[in-house]
Design an enzyme around this catalytic site. Sequence first.
Site, PDB file in Angstrom:
ATOM      1  CB  SER A  42      -5.766   8.511 -15.643  1.00 52.71           C
ATOM      2  OG  SER A  42      -6.356   7.295 -16.027  1.00 52.71           O
ATOM      3  CG  HIS A  69      -4.991   5.653 -13.182  1.00 56.80           C
ATOM      4  ND1 HIS A  69      -6.171   6.340 -13.313  1.00 56.80           N
ATOM      5  CD2 HIS A  69      -4.653   5.761 -11.868  1.00 56.80           C
ATOM      6  CE1 HIS A  69      -6.532   6.841 -12.148  1.00 56.80           C
ATOM      7  NE2 HIS A  69      -5.611   6.505 -11.262  1.00 56.80           N
ATOM      8  CG  ASP A 161      -7.266   8.291  -8.573  1.00 56.60           C
ATOM      9  OD1 ASP A 161      -7.496   8.534  -7.380  1.00 56.60           O
ATOM     10  OD2 ASP A 161      -6.320   7.583  -8.955  1.00 56.60           O
TER      11      ASP A 161
END
Length: 380
Positions: A42, A69, A161
Amino acid sequence: MPDFRLSRGLANGQNSVTKCNLSTCYNILIVETRNIIVIGASAGGFEAIKQLVAALPADLNAAIFIVWHMSPDVMGILPQVINRQKRIWATNALDNEPIINNHIYVAPPDKHLLVDNGSIRVTRGPKENRFRPAVDPLFRSAAYSYGPRVIGIVLSGALDDGTAGLWTIKSRGGIAIVQEPADAEVPSMPESALAAVAVDYRVPIAEMAPLLVRLTAETVTTVTSARDVAMEEQKKTATEMRIAAQDPALEQGVFALGELTPYACPECHGVLSAITDGEIIRYRCHTGHAYSADTLLTTITANVEDTLWSAIRGVEESMMLLNNLGDHYAEKNQPKLAAMFFQKAKEAEGRAEMVRQAVFNHEHLTTTSIRKQAEEEGGA
């Protein structure tokens, strides 16, 4: 008399022999190499991915899958950036295309990337951890389809995540790798994975490529009970894969995945079920949206601030209306009534200030920030 059935697996290197008797079936998996690499990143992950791929040999005998992401309206430029390095060819993944070795597949914007026994799925299933693409669906699907052949990597990023997905990879016999948090631009994702998963390797980016070269050259063999795996370990994962692949969550039995909670989904306000993976707790609503504990906590506390600002707006609107009505009655030579409206406006102004102070004192919380605060104060 036992029955033996031989089936040839994918070009990615799996052979299997299925042995059956009256009581059960056993899949004897002869796995040639660990050649399924899944990477999640991310914030700060863009540079980490570039560095990692640049250091890999151009002939690496593995298929690599990347979820980074990104905003849904951002162009999928990561493959172009990777291909400038002239190492392993990268493309934005296409739905139902076959998996080949020595190729990098990148999740396109606003699409989940899944792997499914030799082919790729690219879907618009429900968001997980407020993202699509999300890391956990990729990791989960790889673990389901390839078990010990999978190498899962968590790179720089905020929140957590990838943690639940990495746990699934590890629980299916795969290898779990995490970027050294001190080496990550944003360390939250690596720190979360380290806290919740029995990680095999914790290394900086500079040491990751040689490690992957060594791991992808190794062979692994497992013997598993096909019935036990399907009934006990894989059923939940299979359900969540179908949800990510756009099958209706309610029809897939989402409520059977965990215990119902009093919490509402921040996106659709559906009821959330609590799902446990080892010591990890996470949440999924009946429409399919999924959250880690950290993402849910962060989203709820952010929504509290939004709600408080909305309350301030409403109170200030009433204050302005009361003052306008007071002016109106003052012009109509009704001073007592005007004074009462002005008094109520003043009281509303005081309430608005109280709510404003609540906004200023409101704390955006994450499980990581609470854990660090506990450590600083001498807690567990």
